[in-house]
Design an enzyme around this catalytic site. Structure first.
Site, PDB file in Angstrom:
ATOM      1  N   HIS A 165       0.836  -1.207   0.000  1.00  0.00           N
ATOM      2  CA  HIS A 165       0.000   0.000   0.000  1.00  0.00           C
ATOM      3  C   HIS A 165       0.870   1.257   0.000  1.00  0.00           C
ATOM      4  O   HIS A 165       0.640   2.185  -0.784  1.00  0.00           O
ATOM      5  CB  HIS A 165      -0.902  -0.014   1.236  1.00  0.00           C
ATOM      6  CG  HIS A 165      -1.636   1.266   1.480  1.00  0.00           C
ATOM      7  ND1 HIS A 165      -2.917   1.494   1.023  1.00  0.00           N
ATOM      8  CD2 HIS A 165      -1.267   2.403   2.126  1.00  0.00           C
ATOM      9  CE1 HIS A 165      -3.297   2.715   1.374  1.00  0.00           C
ATOM     10  NE2 HIS A 165      -2.317   3.271   2.057  1.00  0.00           N
ATOM     11  N   GLU A 166       1.871   1.292   0.866  1.00  0.00           N
ATOM     12  CA  GLU A 166       2.714   2.482   0.967  1.00  0.00           C
ATOM     13  C   GLU A 166       3.559   2.681  -0.289  1.00  0.00           C
ATOM     14  O   GLU A 166       3.749   3.805  -0.756  1.00  0.00           O
ATOM     15  CB  GLU A 166       3.598   2.393   2.212  1.00  0.00           C
ATOM     16  CG  GLU A 166       2.822   2.452   3.515  1.00  0.00           C
ATOM     17  CD  GLU A 166       1.984   3.719   3.623  1.00  0.00           C
ATOM     18  OE1 GLU A 166       2.450   4.801   3.236  1.00  0.00           O
ATOM     19  OE2 GLU A 166       0.840   3.618   4.101  1.00  0.00           O
ATOM     20  N   HIS A 188       1.566   4.417  -2.930  1.00  0.00           N
ATOM     21  CA  HIS A 188       1.548   5.886  -2.868  1.00  0.00           C
ATOM     22  C   HIS A 188       2.713   6.481  -3.662  1.00  0.00           C
ATOM     23  O   HIS A 188       2.558   7.474  -4.383  1.00  0.00           O
ATOM     24  CB  HIS A 188       1.651   6.361  -1.416  1.00  0.00           C
ATOM     25  CG  HIS A 188       0.367   6.330  -0.651  1.00  0.00           C
ATOM     26  ND1 HIS A 188      -0.774   6.971  -1.095  1.00  0.00           N
ATOM     27  CD2 HIS A 188       0.044   5.763   0.537  1.00  0.00           C
ATOM     28  CE1 HIS A 188      -1.742   6.797  -0.198  1.00  0.00           C
ATOM     29  NE2 HIS A 188      -1.273   6.058   0.787  1.00  0.00           N
ATOM     30  N   GLU A 223      -5.913   7.063  -1.052  1.00  0.00           N
ATOM     31  CA  GLU A 223      -5.835   5.875  -0.200  1.00  0.00           C
ATOM     32  C   GLU A 223      -6.411   4.648  -0.915  1.00  0.00           C
ATOM     33  O   GLU A 223      -5.836   3.556  -0.869  1.00  0.00           O
ATOM     34  CB  GLU A 223      -6.571   6.120   1.113  1.00  0.00           C
ATOM     35  CG  GLU A 223      -5.912   7.149   2.010  1.00  0.00           C
ATOM     36  CD  GLU A 223      -4.514   6.742   2.448  1.00  0.00           C
ATOM     37  OE1 GLU A 223      -4.183   5.543   2.389  1.00  0.00           O
ATOM     38  OE2 GLU A 223      -3.738   7.631   2.838  1.00  0.00           O
TER      39      GLU A 223
END
Length: 261
Positions: free
Chosen positions: A120-121, A124, A182
């Protein structure tokens, strides 16, 4: 003076690149990638000098193993640091920097759950969300000031600059990614982890654990600006058929991570 600033801003916007995120979404980004990467590097160095770094060999090997498998799917050289911090947090910064708090490692049950957070990070960073929101929120006229300010995170402008990179909570101020960002990072992250051979179903288990951890008190720092647990889980469930197929293909070519907590 104001007319000159307006002209500069309009010129920058006119010359800016209309980028496309990994999910196909159009983005307006005008800050140079190398300058945003430099900000990420400076912010990461600040954190390394100010926060204790874990020297737990087992924890570091576990995190490095998961992060290596994830970043192998996106390329580049990534620096990974485990911070000795009990909060449930992780982040990735422009310039290929990943930070994981030891508290998050304690929470996860297995490699797949940690992979869902790191994926997920990294999502980004791949989607250039830091650059996008800098471009949207602050405008071209303060771009150069931001690059200098990130070296002084205790100043007002420095806190704003660092928060825009995604680690603002470290300095007492948060300027969160939008829910769109997100959700997009969730989408990208679950595909990355599946392509690396991790079990994407465990991403749903992880967010349920996070939801339980936030009951009866303040939500974990990692979740304080994220979509609701229910929304996130529903969205991830929608992504599962494609993600499971990606995992099966990864296993077929021998991608089977074996990172032991």
């Amino acid at each position: 003076m104001y007319i000159r600033i307006i002209i500069v801003v309009l010129l920058m916007l006119t010359l800016s690149t209309c980028a496309t995120s990994p999910t196909g979404r159009s983005q307006l980004i005008f800050m140079p990638d190398d300058e945003v990467d430099a900000m990420g590097l400076q912010a990461f160095n600040n954190l390394k000098s100010e926060k204790p770094i874990s020297n737990n060999r087992r924890v570091n090997q576990f995190v490095q193993c998961v992060a290596t498998a994830i970043t192998a799917e996106v390329g580049g050289n990534w620096e990974v640091i485990v911070f000795d911090d009990a909060s449930l947090n992780a982040f990735a910064l422009p310039g290929n920097k990943i930070g994981v708090h030891s508290g998050l490692v304690d929470l996860v049950d297995n490699q797949d759950q940690l992979a869902s957070v790191i994926g997920h990070e990294v999502g980004h960073v791949l989607a250039k969300h830091s650059n996008e929101r800098m471009s949207q929120k602050l405008g071209a006229q303060v771009g150069v000031s931001l690059i200098a300010a990130v070296a002084a995170p205790q100043t007002a402008l420095g806190q704003t600059a660092v928060s825009l990179l995604g680690v603002g909570a470290q300095y007492g101020i948060i300027m969160p990614f939008s829910r769109l960002h997100e959700s997009e990072a969730d989408n990208i992250g679950v595909e990355i982890m599946a392509k690396a051979g991790f079990d994407p179903v465990e991403s749903i288990t992880l967010w349920r654990k996070m939801a339980q951890a936030s009951q009866g008190g303040h939500p974990p720092e990692f979740l304080s600006t994220h979509p609701s647990h229910g929304t996130r889980i529903e969205d991830l469930q929608t992504l599962m058929p494609k993600a499971m197929e990606l995992m099966r293909k990864a296993h077929a070519v021998g991608k089977k991570p074996d990172c032991v907590k």
